[in-house]
Design a protein around this motif. Structure first.
Motif, PDB file in Angstrom:
ATOM      1  N   THR A  64       1.169   0.970   4.134  1.00  0.00           N
ATOM      2  CA  THR A  64       0.282   0.124   4.948  1.00  0.00           C
ATOM      3  C   THR A  64      -0.623   1.008   5.795  1.00  0.00           C
ATOM      4  OG1 THR A  64       2.009  -0.044   6.640  1.00  0.00           O
ATOM      5  CG2 THR A  64       1.852  -1.841   5.043  1.00  0.00           C
ATOM      6  N   ARG A  71       4.858 -10.670   8.925  1.00  0.00           N
ATOM      7  CA  ARG A  71       3.549 -10.541   8.294  1.00  0.00           C
ATOM      8  C   ARG A  71       3.170 -11.886   7.674  1.00  0.00           C
ATOM      9  NH1 ARG A  71       4.842  -4.660   5.384  1.00  0.00           N
ATOM     10  NH2 ARG A  71       4.667  -3.399   7.289  1.00  0.00           N
ATOM     11  N   TYR A  93      -1.604  -4.679   4.616  1.00  0.00           N
ATOM     12  CA  TYR A  93      -1.561  -4.107   3.273  1.00  0.00           C
ATOM     13  C   TYR A  93      -2.913  -3.570   2.828  1.00  0.00           C
ATOM     14  CZ  TYR A  93       3.132  -6.003   2.952  1.00  0.00           C
ATOM     15  OH  TYR A  93       4.468  -6.262   3.170  1.00  0.00           O
ATOM     16  N   LYS A 110      -1.468  -3.047  12.317  1.00  0.00           N
ATOM     17  CA  LYS A 110      -0.681  -1.894  11.887  1.00  0.00           C
ATOM     18  C   LYS A 110      -0.277  -1.061  13.099  1.00  0.00           C
ATOM     19  CE  LYS A 110       1.031   1.507   9.453  1.00  0.00           C
ATOM     20  NZ  LYS A 110       2.408   1.397   8.898  1.00  0.00           N
TER      21      LYS A 110
END
Length: 438
Positions: A243, A276, A229, A255
């Motif tokens: 993201t 996550r 994030y 990511k």
């Protein structure tokens, strides 16, 4: 208290002699003859070397009649009938409908707890870990010993070793992979960026390459991170949020992992679920985490750095207790659909998901310290500092509604209760604090 909380946890130079042979009168012909002869033999020697390398097998396929074991990356030993027997025994489920799970990073914090929970409920579990020295390897060895007592065998090897992974799938037809092996830590990425690319990207791709080609293809659940994030300011963080603003290389590799997962799902039909994690803590935790080294430093009477954001802004984390994370991991495994590929070819659409696993209750880091003070009965020496530009973010807060709906995920442990269990384990593991303050 969790079941695992109380467990113990260059050749030398040749000196050429000077000789008048090549320089005597009339010696020119002999010199040219010798030079020609030397040239011929040199070419012959080089040709033999070339033939040797062209005919030699790849390092990963070399075997010895005297020693049937094989060599993987970093000279790990694996292979042989006794080794295969241990692999099969560890991966054997107690019930016909039990899962058969390969857990990567099994000697890690989350990996140990997940492996133990799977084994306790009757699933077959095999671990793999490279036992690197990012933090004290003795803690990882203690976790390994803990798992061995529950019947979980950890293969010592690297997820970048394709030959090893293929061998494991040859010995055991895994139904699921719980991929937790990764280079963790936000700040360490500034010191050793290559380790993050090696583990979090190359290692993940290597694992997916093997999984896409085996039959049957396993369903894969893997650890992403709340760090994806990045610089988002909207809270709580939702899986639908952007993201694309990572604040650290660690976050960028996680990511990248999510995009790589999408690609393998789209092309090869692999079933993939990303989790996550939000600031996981608890017994058998990672020494590089704030709650862990705060505890150590408070007991040693050392100053601890407590960061604050600009304008004295609060730095807070959505601390999530390990048992709650384990429930989310098992829920993801249990609801994972089968992969749809065969022989590396996609046969139909496959499941692709990503979930937040957090506690939904961000707590200021200063409050974390206050709780530790009360539990340790020691006053902390606080050093308030500005949040450095090293990849740390000011605030994390998970929206877990998607995980609640799809996985039945519901965290039940608040920070006070979770830290109490951690401190009890810490003091026990480090011999009532004696080893901790040495």
């Amino acid at each position: 208290m969790s079941h695992i909380d109380s467990a113990p946890s260059t050749p030398g130079k040749v000196k050429m002699e000077k000789s008048s042979y090549f320089f005597t009168r009339g010696g020119g012909a002999r010199w040219h003859y010798s030079l020609a002869k030397l040239t011929v033999w040199s070419f012959a020697f080089l040709a033999l070397i070339l033939i040797f390398f062209l005919r030699s097998p790849a390092p990963s396929t070399i075997t010895s009649a005297a020693d049937p074991s094989r060599r993987s990356l970093r000279n790990y030993n694996w292979g042989g009938s006794a080794w295969e027997k241990r692999v099969r025994a560890s991966a054997r489920a107690r019930s016909s409908n039990g899962l058969t799970v390969l857990v990567t990073g099994a000697a890690g914090f989350v990996g140990t707890h997940v492996s133990s929970a799977l084994k306790r409920r009757g699933d077959g579990v095999l671990g793999i870990d490279n036992f690197n020295d990012y933090y004290d390897p003795s803690l990882k060895r203690a976790r390994q010993a803990l798992l061995e007592r529950t019947g979980v065998f950890i293969v010592e090897g690297d997820i970048n070793d394709e030959a090893l992974l293929r061998k494991l799938f040859e010995v055991v037809p895994f139904t699921h992979v719980m991929h937790l092996a990764a280079q963790a830590g936000v700040r360490y990425a500034m010191e050793n960026p290559g380790s993050y690319v090696h583990s979090n990207i190359a290692g993940f791709v290597n694992l997916l390459e093997v999984c896409k080609s085996v039959n049957p293809q396993p369903a894969i659940v893997w650890a992403s991170s709340s760090s994806v994030y990045g610089l988002n300011t909207k809270v709580p963080f939702s899986e639908k949020d952007r993201t694309d603003q990572p604040a650290s290389l660690y976050a960028a590799t996680k990511k990248a992992g999510e995009e790589i997962a999408h690609t393998y799902n789209h092309i090869y039909g692999l079933s993939l679920t990303g989790l996550r994690f939000f600031t996981v803590y608890g017994p058998w935790g990672r020494p590089d985490m704030a709650y862990f080294f705060f505890t150590k430093d408070i007991l040693k009477g050392k100053q601890i750095a407590i960061f604050e954001a600009a304008n004295h802004g609060t730095v807070a984390r959505d601390f999530t207790y390990i048992d709650d994370i384990v429930k989310g991991c098992l829920g993801a495994l249990d609801t994972a659909e089968k992969s749809t590929g065969s022989g590396g070819k996609k046969r139909g659409p496959a499941q692709l998901r990503v979930f937040n696993l957090g506690n939904t209750s961000p707590v200021p880091v200063s409050e974390l310290v206050s709780i530790l003070e009360r539990l340790l009965k020691v006053k902390a020496k606080r050093n308030i500092m500005k949040l450095p530009r090293n990849g740390d973010v000011q605030y994390t807060h998970a929206n877990i509604s998607y995980a609640q709906r799809e996985l039945g995920y519901k965290p039940t442990t608040d920070l006070q209760s979770g830290l109490k269990k951690f401190v009890r384990w810490y003091l026990n593991y480090y011999s009532d604090g004696k080893k901790a303050v040495e």
